[in-house]
Design an enzyme around this catalytic site. Structure first.
Site, PDB file in Angstrom:
ATOM      1  N   GLU A 298     -34.713  12.246 -31.846  1.00 26.60           N
ATOM      2  CA  GLU A 298     -36.058  12.411 -31.378  1.00 26.60           C
ATOM      3  C   GLU A 298     -36.381  12.937 -30.279  1.00 26.60           C
ATOM      4  O   GLU A 298     -37.364  13.481 -29.902  1.00 26.60           O
ATOM      5  CB  GLU A 298     -36.418  10.968 -31.275  1.00 26.60           C
ATOM      6  CG  GLU A 298     -36.208  10.163 -32.328  1.00 26.60           C
ATOM      7  CD  GLU A 298     -37.615  10.475 -33.334  1.00 26.60           C
ATOM      8  OE1 GLU A 298     -38.752  10.583 -33.039  1.00 26.60           O
ATOM      9  OE2 GLU A 298     -37.299  10.832 -34.384  1.00 26.60           O
TER      10      GLU A 298
ATOM     11  N   ARG B 210     -33.006  42.649 -33.368  1.00 32.23           N
ATOM     12  CA  ARG B 210     -33.530  43.508 -33.938  1.00 32.23           C
ATOM     13  C   ARG B 210     -33.944  44.646 -32.914  1.00 32.23           C
ATOM     14  O   ARG B 210     -34.387  45.879 -33.320  1.00 32.23           O
ATOM     15  CB  ARG B 210     -34.464  43.563 -35.160  1.00 32.23           C
ATOM     16  CG  ARG B 210     -35.437  42.146 -34.643  1.00 32.23           C
ATOM     17  CD  ARG B 210     -36.372  42.039 -36.012  1.00 32.23           C
ATOM     18  NE  ARG B 210     -37.043  43.198 -36.271  1.00 32.23           N
ATOM     19  CZ  ARG B 210     -37.208  43.869 -37.327  1.00 32.23           C
ATOM     20  NH1 ARG B 210     -36.448  43.539 -38.487  1.00 32.23           N
ATOM     21  NH2 ARG B 210     -38.037  44.768 -37.684  1.00 32.23           N
TER      22      ARG B 210
END
Ligand code: ADE
Length: 269
Positions: free
Chosen positions: A140, A178
């Site tokens: 949670e 990237r």
């Protein structure tokens, strides 16, 4: 660049990091990724990493201790008892002395749906660091003291709730990697990606010129670089206006862009 990932499920990272650009960046030494199993830092026979929330309510909360110890060990941040001369000893008690860690050597990012939104600008900002620590929350939630006294940043990858921060960490590693020099090889240019310019990217086509009766736009076959570049810019603007007009307000637009956008009915807000 080095990523240290703190998780209860290190095996989740094996598949996504063993292929394609990330795998290439790993073997080229452009990035290093080290996962740390938070459970290894939990005490007791059962190495429990979660507990019931104070105040009741459903769900379990990740305990702070294993997370603090995992991060401190990996980042070599020694946790020491606060000295008498420290201002923060005011909060310490006899039974529970206050411990403080030496400063973090890199950003310590908690992945959570409550964090600042991740986008291409945040990816570029993170790519400027030599090292990042990513803490994947589960259950949670995570004990608030991790957020307050360990993490230096908190990031969400979108307004939805995942089962844990692992997928978010993978997204961040991918988007950041990237952008690193050499990660895409020579053939690709991250500067042209959607969002890198603040606009969505233009449409791409490859051979054959006619497929099932669907044709590649004539201009792309013309070999006329200037006209191709103009067509791409126009398509990029047209697509951004149609799909993400909110981006146009922030994008860097030239005079010609504004003239073209006006023909499409757009007015600068
Ligand atoms: N953990 C759960 N949901 C998340 C989200 N949207 N972004 C980052 N971490 C998360």
């Amino acid at each position: 660049m080095r990523f240290d990932i703190f998780t209860l499920f290190p095996a989740m990272f094996e598949g996504p990091f063993s292929d394609s650009i990330i795998a290439r960046a790993l073997s080229a030494g452009i990035i290093q990724v080290q996962t740390h199993n938070v459970r290894d830092f939990a005490e007791g026979k059962h190495q429990v990493t979660d507990d019931y929330p104070y105040g009741g309510g459903g769900g379990m909360v990740m305990k702070p201790d294993p997370i603090f110890r995992a991060v401190e060990a990996a980042l070599e941040m020694s946790a020491r008892q606060a000295g008498a001369d420290q201002a923060d000893t005011a909060q310490a008690t006899e039974e529970e002395p206050l411990f403080i860690s030496t400063p973090a050597p890199c950003p310590i990012i908690l992945l959570s749906p409550q964090g600042r939104p991740f986008d291409q600008r945040v990816a570029a900002e993170l790519a400027g660091h030599e090292r990042l620590a990513l803490i994947c929350g589960r259950y949670e939630g995570v004990d608030e003291r991790v957020r307050l006294h360990l993490a230096t940043d908190e990031i969400s990858i979108g307004d939805y709730v995942l089962s844990g921060g692992e997928l978010a960490a993978m997204v961040i590693v991918d988007a950041v990697t990237r952008l690193l020099p050499g990660a895409l090889g020579f053939e690709a240019a991250p500067a042209q990606d959607s969002h890198a310019t603040g606009l969505l990217e233009y449409p791409h086509f490859t051979r054959p010129p006619s497929f099932r009766g669907y044709h590649v736009p004539e201009i792309l076959l013309s070999g006329h670089h200037g006209r191709v570049a103009q067509w791409r810019r126009h398509e990029s603007l047209r697509r951004t206006l149609a799909r993400r007009p909110d981006l146009l307000a922030r994008a860097v637009l030239g005079k010609k862009d504004l003239v073209f956008l006006r023909t499409l009915g757009w007015e600068k807000p």
